[in-house]
Write an enzyme that holds these catalytic residues in place. Sequence first.
Site, PDB file in Angstrom:
ATOM      1  N   GLY A  53       0.689  -1.155  -0.075  1.00 10.51           N
ATOM      2  CA  GLY A  53       0.036  -0.227   0.160  1.00 10.51           C
ATOM      3  C   GLY A  53       0.787   1.348   0.063  1.00 10.51           C
ATOM      4  N   HIS A  54       2.070   1.184   0.217  1.00 15.51           N
ATOM      5  CA  HIS A  54       3.148   2.272  -0.070  1.00 15.51           C
ATOM      6  C   HIS A  54       3.991   2.187  -1.258  1.00 15.51           C
ATOM      7  CE1 HIS A  54       6.081   4.990   1.779  1.00 15.51           C
ATOM      8  NE2 HIS A  54       4.963   5.671   2.269  1.00 15.51           N
ATOM      9  N   PHE A  55       3.814   2.493  -2.422  1.00 15.57           N
ATOM     10  CA  PHE A  55       2.630   2.762  -2.935  1.00 15.57           C
ATOM     11  C   PHE A  55       2.025   1.743  -3.734  1.00 15.57           C
ATOM     12  CE2 PHE A  55       4.626   6.680  -1.422  1.00 15.57           C
ATOM     13  CZ  PHE A  55       3.400   7.267  -0.515  1.00 15.57           C
TER      14      PHE A  55
END
Length: 152
Positions: A53-55
Amino acid sequence: MNSDEYIFNIKDILNILPHRYPFLLIDRILDFKAFQYLKALKNCTVNEPFFQGHFIKEPVFPGVLMIEAMSQAAAVLIFKSIGKLNINQLYYFVGIENTRFKKIVVPGDQIFIEVIYLKSKKNFIKFKIFAIVNKKNVCKSTIIFYKKNIFN
């Protein structure tokens, strides 16, 4: 020294630090001299949960985790320098100074962490720490720990 040469492996690190997956961020200790310096390695793999999720389209190693990895390396320097752990002492991460992120770190990178013991005054311990990828400085910081004596 390269990543194939080491003095403490992950089993040794697990005996030194209380951190565990997914928060253990040091893979090897490459070099060490008590109360002077320590060199550590962090392998970055796309399988680590934060990269999801990053990124999403451009995975980047989070800066806050870079500081945590650097702090864990400093903690190993403290614990190996004093020898035997004292259960009546706790070490708190209490400050960072002059932190700069110079380049991004991505999956597949190896972060070489260099910790330099600067000084100890009263119960405060100060370190200068560098994170290096491909022989380039990606982050530098001064990190401060506080040693607290506790009694049962």
